[in-house]
Design an enzyme around this catalytic site. Structure first.
Site, PDB file in Angstrom:
ATOM      1  N   GLY A   1      34.152  38.477  37.856  1.00  0.00           N
ATOM      2  CA  GLY A   1      34.155  39.771  37.476  1.00  0.00           C
ATOM      3  C   GLY A   1      34.102  40.710  38.914  1.00  0.00           C
TER       4      GLY A   1
ATOM      5  N   GLN B   1      44.233  25.674  31.161  1.00  0.00           N
ATOM      6  CA  GLN B   1      43.781  26.287  30.005  1.00  0.00           C
ATOM      7  C   GLN B   1      44.115  26.321  28.348  1.00  0.00           C
ATOM      8  OE1 GLN B   1      43.393  31.038  29.833  1.00  0.00           O
ATOM      9  NE2 GLN B   1      41.061  30.738  30.366  1.00  0.00           N
TER      10      GLN B   1
ATOM     11  N   CYS C   1      39.875  35.929  26.231  1.00  0.00           N
ATOM     12  CA  CYS C   1      40.936  37.401  25.883  1.00  0.00           C
ATOM     13  C   CYS C   1      41.042  38.069  24.917  1.00  0.00           C
ATOM     14  CB  CYS C   1      42.685  36.609  25.557  1.00  0.00           C
ATOM     15  SG  CYS C   1      44.141  36.881  25.709  1.00  0.00           S
TER      16      CYS C   1
HETATM   17  C1  FMN Z   1      46.696  39.877  34.717  1.00  0.00           C
HETATM   18  C2  FMN Z   1      45.642  38.769  33.755  1.00  0.00           C
HETATM   19  C3  FMN Z   1      46.308  37.672  32.903  1.00  0.00           C
HETATM   20  C4  FMN Z   1      45.327  36.828  33.072  1.00  0.00           C
HETATM   21  N1  FMN Z   1      45.423  36.152  32.200  1.00  0.00           N
HETATM   22  C5  FMN Z   1      44.252  35.214  31.554  1.00  0.00           C
HETATM   23  C6  FMN Z   1      44.262  34.567  31.555  1.00  0.00           C
HETATM   24  O1  FMN Z   1      45.958  33.211  30.964  1.00  0.00           O
HETATM   25  N2  FMN Z   1      43.248  33.804  30.949  1.00  0.00           N
HETATM   26  C7  FMN Z   1      41.869  33.960  31.250  1.00  0.00           C
HETATM   27  O2  FMN Z   1      40.698  33.505  30.716  1.00  0.00           O
HETATM   28  N3  FMN Z   1      41.298  34.889  31.532  1.00  0.00           N
HETATM   29  C8  FMN Z   1      43.007  35.706  31.610  1.00  0.00           C
HETATM   30  N4  FMN Z   1      42.760  36.977  32.472  1.00  0.00           N
HETATM   31  C9  FMN Z   1      41.253  37.716  32.411  1.00  0.00           C
HETATM   32  C10 FMN Z   1      40.816  36.885  34.367  1.00  0.00           C
HETATM   33  O3  FMN Z   1      41.115  35.704  34.778  1.00  0.00           O
HETATM   34  C11 FMN Z   1      39.581  37.409  34.419  1.00  0.00           C
HETATM   35  O4  FMN Z   1      38.506  37.253  34.001  1.00  0.00           O
HETATM   36  C12 FMN Z   1      39.261  39.314  34.614  1.00  0.00           C
HETATM   37  O5  FMN Z   1      40.278  39.965  34.851  1.00  0.00           O
HETATM   38  C13 FMN Z   1      38.108  39.542  34.957  1.00  0.00           C
HETATM   39  O6  FMN Z   1      37.979  38.939  36.782  1.00  0.00           O
HETATM   40  P1  FMN Z   1      37.915  40.255  38.211  1.00  0.00           P
HETATM   41  O7  FMN Z   1      37.279  41.804  37.492  1.00  0.00           O
HETATM   42  O8  FMN Z   1      38.080  39.867  38.914  1.00  0.00           O
HETATM   43  O9  FMN Z   1      39.470  40.891  37.638  1.00  0.00           O
HETATM   44  C14 FMN Z   1      43.840  38.129  33.051  1.00  0.00           C
HETATM   45  C15 FMN Z   1      43.721  38.889  33.986  1.00  0.00           C
HETATM   46  C16 FMN Z   1      45.103  39.245  34.298  1.00  0.00           C
HETATM   47  C17 FMN Z   1      43.905  41.189  35.041  1.00  0.00           C
END
Ligand code: FMN
Length: 347
Positions: free
Chosen positions: A221, A90, A120
Protein backbone atom coordinates in the site's frame (compact mmCIF):
# COMPACT_ATOMS: atom_id res chain seq x y z
CA UNK A 1 10.82 14.72 -6.25
CA UNK A 2 11.96 13.24 -2.93
CA UNK A 3 15.37 14.29 -1.73
CA UNK A 4 17.10 11.02 -2.47
CA UNK A 5 20.15 12.02 -0.47
CA UNK A 6 17.99 11.73 2.65
CA UNK A 7 16.71 8.22 1.92
CA UNK A 8 18.30 5.92 4.42
CA UNK A 9 17.58 3.08 6.81
CA UNK A 10 18.81 2.53 10.34
CA UNK A 11 21.87 0.23 10.37
CA UNK A 12 20.11 -2.61 12.22
CA UNK A 13 17.19 -2.60 9.80
CA UNK A 14 19.50 -2.37 6.81
CA UNK A 15 21.42 -5.41 7.98
CA UNK A 16 18.25 -7.45 8.50
CA UNK A 17 16.87 -6.47 5.10
CA UNK A 18 20.04 -7.53 3.32
CA UNK A 19 19.47 -11.14 4.33
CA UNK A 20 17.21 -13.27 2.11
CA UNK A 21 13.48 -13.57 2.61
CA UNK A 22 12.65 -17.02 3.94
CA UNK A 23 9.12 -18.21 3.13
CA UNK A 24 8.89 -21.65 4.72
CA UNK A 25 11.01 -23.93 2.53
CA UNK A 26 11.60 -21.24 -0.11
CA UNK A 27 14.42 -18.72 0.14
CA UNK A 28 14.13 -15.59 -2.00
CA UNK A 29 17.20 -13.34 -2.35
CA UNK A 30 15.10 -10.16 -2.44
CA UNK A 31 12.73 -8.53 0.02
CA UNK A 32 10.89 -6.52 -2.62
CA UNK A 33 7.97 -8.22 -4.30
CA UNK A 34 5.94 -7.38 -7.41
CA UNK A 35 2.28 -7.65 -6.44
CA UNK A 36 -0.36 -9.57 -8.32
CA UNK A 37 -2.28 -7.07 -10.48
CA UNK A 38 -5.26 -8.29 -12.43
CA UNK A 39 -5.05 -7.19 -16.07
CA UNK A 40 -1.42 -6.17 -15.62
CA UNK A 41 0.98 -8.82 -14.32
CA UNK A 42 0.85 -11.08 -17.34
CA UNK A 43 3.91 -12.66 -18.91
CA UNK A 44 4.86 -9.52 -20.85
CA UNK A 45 4.85 -7.26 -17.80
CA UNK A 46 6.56 -9.84 -15.61
CA UNK A 47 9.34 -10.21 -18.18
CA UNK A 48 10.11 -6.49 -17.89
CA UNK A 49 9.97 -6.45 -14.08
CA UNK A 50 12.26 -9.49 -13.99
CA UNK A 51 14.90 -7.73 -16.08
CA UNK A 52 15.32 -4.96 -13.49
CA UNK A 53 14.68 -7.15 -10.44
CA UNK A 54 16.47 -10.41 -11.17
CA UNK A 55 15.71 -12.13 -7.86
CA UNK A 56 12.39 -10.71 -6.63
CA UNK A 57 9.24 -12.75 -6.20
CA UNK A 58 6.75 -12.16 -9.00
CA UNK A 59 3.04 -12.98 -8.91
CA UNK A 60 0.58 -13.99 -11.57
CA UNK A 61 -2.68 -12.09 -11.90
CA UNK A 62 -5.23 -13.53 -9.50
CA UNK A 63 -6.84 -16.66 -10.92
CA UNK A 64 -10.16 -18.14 -9.89
CA UNK A 65 -9.66 -21.63 -8.50
CA UNK A 66 -12.85 -22.96 -10.07
CA UNK A 67 -11.74 -21.56 -13.41
CA UNK A 68 -8.42 -23.35 -13.11
CA UNK A 69 -10.13 -26.62 -12.21
CA UNK A 70 -12.51 -26.32 -15.15
CA UNK A 71 -9.62 -25.27 -17.39
CA UNK A 72 -11.02 -21.91 -18.64
CA UNK A 73 -8.41 -19.96 -16.67
CA UNK A 74 -5.64 -22.52 -16.88
CA UNK A 75 -3.93 -20.53 -19.62
CA UNK A 76 -3.27 -17.71 -17.15
CA UNK A 77 -0.89 -19.93 -15.20
CA UNK A 78 0.35 -22.15 -18.02
CA UNK A 79 2.52 -19.47 -19.56
CA UNK A 80 5.05 -19.34 -16.75
CA UNK A 81 8.54 -19.26 -18.20
CA UNK A 82 11.44 -20.72 -16.16
CA UNK A 83 13.17 -17.30 -16.33
CA UNK A 84 10.34 -15.88 -14.22
CA UNK A 85 11.24 -17.87 -11.11
CA UNK A 86 10.70 -17.29 -8.29
CA UNK A 87 7.01 -16.83 -9.09
CA UNK A 88 3.87 -17.32 -7.04
CA UNK A 89 0.43 -18.16 -8.40
CA UNK A 90 -2.36 -16.26 -6.69
CA UNK A 91 -5.72 -17.99 -6.37
CA UNK A 92 -9.11 -16.77 -5.23
CA UNK A 93 -12.29 -18.58 -4.31
CA UNK A 94 -13.97 -19.66 -1.09
CA UNK A 95 -14.13 -23.41 -1.45
CA UNK A 96 -11.16 -25.16 0.14
CA UNK A 97 -11.40 -28.28 -2.06
CA UNK A 98 -11.38 -26.27 -5.31
CA UNK A 99 -8.54 -24.14 -3.99
CA UNK A 100 -6.52 -27.26 -3.18
CA UNK A 101 -7.13 -28.78 -6.63
CA UNK A 102 -6.20 -25.54 -8.37
CA UNK A 103 -3.10 -25.19 -6.19
CA UNK A 104 -1.91 -28.65 -7.28
CA UNK A 105 -2.25 -27.60 -10.92
CA UNK A 106 -0.43 -24.35 -10.24
CA UNK A 107 2.47 -26.19 -8.62
CA UNK A 108 2.63 -28.51 -11.64
CA UNK A 109 2.95 -25.38 -13.81
CA UNK A 110 5.87 -24.09 -11.73
CA UNK A 111 4.42 -22.07 -8.83
CA UNK A 112 7.11 -21.67 -6.18
CA UNK A 113 4.47 -20.61 -3.63
CA UNK A 114 0.67 -20.42 -3.64
CA UNK A 115 -0.84 -17.12 -2.57
CA UNK A 116 -4.44 -16.89 -1.43
CA UNK A 117 -6.27 -13.67 -2.26
CA UNK A 118 -8.12 -12.42 0.81
CA UNK A 119 -8.10 -8.76 -0.15
CA UNK A 120 -9.92 -8.23 -3.45
CA UNK A 121 -12.71 -5.66 -2.85
CA UNK A 122 -14.66 -6.26 -6.09
CA UNK A 123 -18.35 -7.01 -5.45
CA UNK A 124 -18.53 -9.80 -7.99
CA UNK A 125 -15.91 -11.69 -6.00
CA UNK A 126 -16.85 -10.77 -2.43
CA UNK A 127 -20.51 -11.67 -3.05
CA UNK A 128 -19.42 -15.21 -3.80
CA UNK A 129 -17.40 -15.38 -0.59
CA UNK A 130 -13.94 -14.78 -2.07
CA UNK A 131 -11.35 -12.00 -1.77
CA UNK A 132 -11.77 -9.60 1.14
CA UNK A 133 -15.06 -11.15 2.26
CA UNK A 134 -12.91 -13.87 3.84
CA UNK A 135 -11.96 -11.26 6.44
CA UNK A 136 -15.52 -11.69 7.71
CA UNK A 137 -15.27 -15.48 7.68
CA UNK A 138 -11.98 -16.29 9.37
CA UNK A 139 -12.95 -19.96 9.85
CA UNK A 140 -13.46 -20.41 6.10
CA UNK A 141 -10.22 -18.53 5.42
CA UNK A 142 -8.34 -20.76 7.86
CA UNK A 143 -9.87 -23.88 6.31
CA UNK A 144 -8.65 -22.74 2.88
CA UNK A 145 -5.12 -22.19 4.13
CA UNK A 146 -5.07 -25.55 5.97
CA UNK A 147 -6.51 -27.53 3.06
CA UNK A 148 -4.22 -25.96 0.45
CA UNK A 149 -1.16 -26.35 2.69
CA UNK A 150 -1.94 -30.05 3.06
CA UNK A 151 -2.41 -30.44 -0.69
CA UNK A 152 0.82 -28.94 -2.02
CA UNK A 153 4.52 -29.28 -1.20
CA UNK A 154 5.18 -25.53 -1.54
CA UNK A 155 4.53 -22.74 0.99
CA UNK A 156 1.07 -21.19 1.14
CA UNK A 157 0.89 -17.43 1.70
CA UNK A 158 -1.95 -14.96 2.26
CA UNK A 159 -2.52 -11.44 0.94
CA UNK A 160 -5.18 -9.50 2.79
CA UNK A 161 -6.34 -6.10 4.05
CA UNK A 162 -6.61 -4.59 7.54
CA UNK A 163 -10.34 -5.25 7.82
CA UNK A 164 -13.71 -4.95 6.13
CA UNK A 165 -14.35 -1.34 7.17
CA UNK A 166 -13.36 1.08 9.91
CA UNK A 167 -15.75 -0.56 12.37
CA UNK A 168 -14.34 -4.00 11.66
CA UNK A 169 -10.57 -3.79 11.62
CA UNK A 170 -9.45 -7.28 12.57
CA UNK A 171 -6.01 -7.49 10.95
CA UNK A 172 -4.08 -8.71 13.99
CA UNK A 173 -6.49 -11.42 15.04
CA UNK A 174 -7.11 -12.52 11.45
CA UNK A 175 -3.39 -12.68 10.67
CA UNK A 176 -2.75 -14.79 13.77
CA UNK A 177 -5.48 -17.20 12.65
CA UNK A 178 -3.89 -17.50 9.17
CA UNK A 179 -0.50 -18.19 10.71
CA UNK A 180 -2.00 -20.85 12.98
CA UNK A 181 -3.68 -22.44 9.95
CA UNK A 182 -0.32 -22.85 8.20
CA UNK A 183 0.33 -19.65 6.20
CA UNK A 184 4.08 -19.16 5.74
CA UNK A 185 3.95 -15.44 4.89
CA UNK A 186 1.35 -12.70 5.07
CA UNK A 187 1.17 -9.60 2.89
CA UNK A 188 -0.91 -6.82 4.39
CA UNK A 189 -2.45 -4.07 2.28
CA UNK A 190 -2.94 -1.23 4.77
CA UNK A 191 -6.49 -0.34 3.70
CA UNK A 192 -9.92 -1.69 4.58
CA UNK A 193 -12.15 -3.26 1.97
CA UNK A 194 -14.46 -0.26 2.07
CA UNK A 195 -11.54 2.09 1.36
CA UNK A 196 -10.96 0.32 -1.93
CA UNK A 197 -7.84 2.02 -3.22
CA UNK A 198 -8.58 5.43 -1.70
CA UNK A 199 -6.94 7.32 1.13
CA UNK A 200 -3.51 6.64 2.51
CA UNK A 201 -2.51 3.09 3.42
CA UNK A 202 -2.46 2.77 7.19
CA UNK A 203 0.98 1.39 7.82
CA UNK A 204 0.47 1.47 11.61
CA UNK A 205 -1.64 -1.67 11.23
CA UNK A 206 1.16 -3.36 9.36
CA UNK A 207 3.45 -2.60 12.33
CA UNK A 208 0.92 -4.18 14.70
CA UNK A 209 0.57 -7.32 12.60
CA UNK A 210 4.34 -7.60 12.20
CA UNK A 211 4.73 -7.45 15.98
CA UNK A 212 2.15 -10.22 16.42
CA UNK A 213 3.41 -12.83 13.93
CA UNK A 214 6.44 -15.10 13.62
CA UNK A 215 6.11 -15.62 9.85
CA UNK A 216 7.35 -12.88 7.48
CA UNK A 217 5.00 -9.92 7.08
CA UNK A 218 5.18 -7.93 3.84
CA UNK A 219 3.98 -4.33 3.73
CA UNK A 220 1.73 -3.26 0.86
CA UNK A 221 0.00 0.00 0.00
CA UNK A 222 1.53 3.27 -1.24
CA UNK A 223 4.99 1.80 -1.90
CA UNK A 224 5.49 4.12 -4.85
CA UNK A 225 9.19 4.99 -4.61
CA UNK A 226 12.43 4.09 -2.89
CA UNK A 227 11.75 6.83 -0.34
CA UNK A 228 8.27 5.46 0.43
CA UNK A 229 9.64 1.92 0.81
CA UNK A 230 12.32 3.12 3.24
CA UNK A 231 9.76 5.08 5.28
CA UNK A 232 7.37 2.15 5.39
CA UNK A 233 10.06 -0.32 6.44
CA UNK A 234 11.22 2.00 9.22
CA UNK A 235 7.68 2.60 10.46
CA UNK A 236 6.47 -0.98 10.32
CA UNK A 237 9.53 -3.18 10.83
CA UNK A 238 8.05 -5.35 8.05
CA UNK A 239 10.14 -8.08 6.46
CA UNK A 240 9.77 -6.64 2.98
CA UNK A 241 7.61 -4.53 0.72
CA UNK A 242 5.28 -5.33 -2.15
CA UNK A 243 4.88 -2.78 -4.96
CA UNK A 244 1.57 -2.34 -6.77
CA UNK A 245 0.22 0.78 -8.53
CA UNK A 246 3.68 2.35 -8.42
CA UNK A 247 4.72 -0.15 -11.06
CA UNK A 248 2.03 0.77 -13.59
CA UNK A 249 3.98 2.11 -16.56
CA UNK A 250 7.07 1.81 -14.38
CA UNK A 251 8.40 -1.76 -14.23
CA UNK A 252 11.67 -0.38 -12.83
CA UNK A 253 10.35 0.18 -9.30
CA UNK A 254 10.85 -3.26 -7.72
CA UNK A 255 14.45 -3.36 -8.98
CA UNK A 256 15.14 0.18 -7.76
CA UNK A 257 13.99 -0.59 -4.22
CA UNK A 258 15.79 -3.93 -4.24
CA UNK A 259 19.03 -2.25 -5.26
CA UNK A 260 18.60 0.33 -2.52
CA UNK A 261 18.05 -2.33 0.13
CA UNK A 262 21.08 -4.28 -1.05
CA UNK A 263 23.51 -1.39 -1.49
CA UNK A 264 22.14 1.57 0.48
CA UNK A 265 22.34 3.62 -2.73
CA UNK A 266 19.40 4.93 -4.73
CA UNK A 267 19.94 3.99 -8.39
CA UNK A 268 19.61 6.76 -11.00
CA UNK A 269 16.06 7.10 -12.33
CA UNK A 270 15.46 5.89 -15.89
CA UNK A 271 15.51 8.71 -18.44
CA UNK A 272 12.48 9.64 -20.54
CA UNK A 273 14.13 7.79 -23.40
CA UNK A 274 14.48 4.66 -21.21
CA UNK A 275 10.83 4.88 -20.24
CA UNK A 276 9.52 5.34 -23.75
CA UNK A 277 11.83 2.58 -24.95
CA UNK A 278 10.41 0.32 -22.27
CA UNK A 279 6.86 1.19 -23.37
CA UNK A 280 7.83 0.22 -26.94
CA UNK A 281 9.20 -3.08 -25.79
CA UNK A 282 6.12 -3.75 -23.63
CA UNK A 283 3.89 -3.14 -26.63
CA UNK A 284 5.96 -5.54 -28.72
CA UNK A 285 5.78 -8.26 -26.05
CA UNK A 286 2.00 -7.93 -25.72
CA UNK A 287 1.70 -8.24 -29.49
CA UNK A 288 4.02 -11.25 -29.54
CA UNK A 289 2.25 -13.09 -26.72
CA UNK A 290 -1.38 -12.11 -27.29
CA UNK A 291 -1.78 -10.75 -30.81
CA UNK A 292 -4.64 -8.29 -31.38
CA UNK A 293 -5.98 -8.77 -27.84
CA UNK A 294 -2.56 -7.67 -26.61
CA UNK A 295 -2.76 -4.42 -28.61
CA UNK A 296 -6.01 -3.49 -26.94
CA UNK A 297 -4.58 -4.35 -23.53
CA UNK A 298 -1.48 -2.28 -24.37
CA UNK A 299 -3.48 0.95 -24.61
CA UNK A 300 -3.80 1.42 -20.85
CA UNK A 301 -0.14 0.49 -20.29
CA UNK A 302 0.98 3.05 -22.89
CA UNK A 303 -1.08 5.76 -21.17
CA UNK A 304 0.62 4.92 -17.86
CA UNK A 305 4.09 5.07 -19.41
CA UNK A 306 3.65 8.57 -20.80
CA UNK A 307 2.10 10.03 -17.65
CA UNK A 308 4.08 13.05 -16.52
CA UNK A 309 5.74 13.67 -19.89
CA UNK A 310 5.65 17.19 -21.24
CA UNK A 311 2.82 17.40 -23.78
CA UNK A 312 1.67 13.92 -22.79
CA UNK A 313 -2.08 14.52 -23.15
CA UNK A 314 -2.36 14.33 -26.97
CA UNK A 315 0.14 11.47 -27.13
CA UNK A 316 -1.78 9.58 -24.46
CA UNK A 317 -5.01 10.10 -26.30
CA UNK A 318 -3.52 8.71 -29.51
CA UNK A 319 -1.89 5.76 -27.76
CA UNK A 320 -5.26 4.92 -26.19
CA UNK A 321 -6.67 4.35 -29.67
CA UNK A 322 -3.99 2.22 -31.32
CA UNK A 323 -5.19 -0.78 -33.30
CA UNK A 324 -1.90 -2.08 -34.61
CA UNK A 325 1.55 -2.58 -33.21
CA UNK A 326 2.95 -0.43 -36.03
CA UNK A 327 0.72 2.51 -35.06
CA UNK A 328 1.99 2.26 -31.47
CA UNK A 329 5.61 2.03 -32.56
CA UNK A 330 5.20 5.09 -34.81
CA UNK A 331 3.76 7.19 -31.97
CA UNK A 332 6.42 6.13 -29.50
CA UNK A 333 9.27 6.55 -32.01
CA UNK A 334 7.98 10.04 -32.77
CA UNK A 335 7.89 10.87 -29.06
CA UNK A 336 11.43 9.54 -28.58
CA UNK A 337 12.68 11.59 -31.54
CA UNK A 338 11.03 14.69 -30.11
CA UNK A 339 12.63 14.43 -26.70
CA UNK A 340 14.47 17.65 -26.09
CA UNK A 341 16.61 16.20 -23.35
CA UNK A 342 16.68 12.63 -22.10
CA UNK A 343 16.53 13.85 -18.50
CA UNK A 344 15.01 11.64 -15.85
CA UNK A 345 11.44 12.39 -14.92
CA UNK A 346 10.68 13.19 -11.32
CA UNK A 347 8.82 10.54 -9.34
C1 FMN B 1 -5.39 -2.72 -11.48
C2 FMN B 1 -5.23 -3.46 -10.17
C3 FMN B 1 -5.32 -4.84 -10.14
C4 FMN B 1 -5.15 -5.54 -8.95
N1 FMN B 1 -5.20 -6.91 -8.97
C5 FMN B 1 -4.93 -7.60 -7.82
C6 FMN B 1 -4.86 -9.03 -7.85
O1 FMN B 1 -5.03 -9.69 -8.87
N2 FMN B 1 -4.60 -9.64 -6.65
C7 FMN B 1 -4.37 -8.95 -5.48
O2 FMN B 1 -4.12 -9.55 -4.44
N3 FMN B 1 -4.43 -7.61 -5.45
C8 FMN B 1 -4.67 -6.93 -6.59
N4 FMN B 1 -4.68 -5.56 -6.56
C9 FMN B 1 -4.32 -4.86 -5.32
C10 FMN B 1 -2.81 -4.54 -5.26
O3 FMN B 1 -2.04 -5.72 -5.34
C11 FMN B 1 -2.42 -3.78 -3.99
O4 FMN B 1 -2.76 -4.56 -2.87
C12 FMN B 1 -3.10 -2.42 -3.88
O5 FMN B 1 -3.11 -1.75 -5.12
C13 FMN B 1 -2.43 -1.54 -2.82
O6 FMN B 1 -1.14 -1.14 -3.16
P1 FMN B 1 -0.84 0.32 -3.82
O7 FMN B 1 -1.44 1.34 -2.89
O8 FMN B 1 0.68 0.38 -3.82
O9 FMN B 1 -1.41 0.31 -5.16
C14 FMN B 1 -4.91 -4.84 -7.73
C15 FMN B 1 -4.85 -3.44 -7.77
C16 FMN B 1 -5.01 -2.74 -8.95
C17 FMN B 1 -4.93 -1.24 -8.95
Amino acid sequence: MPDLATVSLSPALQQRLRSPLVIGSVTVPSRVLQSPLSGVTDRAFRQLVRRYAPSSMLYTEMVQATGVCQAQQLEKIMDIDPSEQPISVQLFDCRPDFMAAAARKAVAEGARTIDINMGCPVNKITKKGGGSSLLRQPEVAAAIVRTVAEAVPVPVTVKTRIGWDDDHINAVEFARQMEAAGAQMLTLHGRTRSQGYHGPARWEWIARVKAALSIPVIANGDIVSVAAAARCLEQTGADGVMCSRGTLGYPFLVGEIDQFLKTGCVPPAPTSRDRLGCAREHLGLLWQYKGQKGIHQARKHMAWYVKGFEGAAPLRQQLCQIDTVEAGYALLDGAIANLVSPAALAR
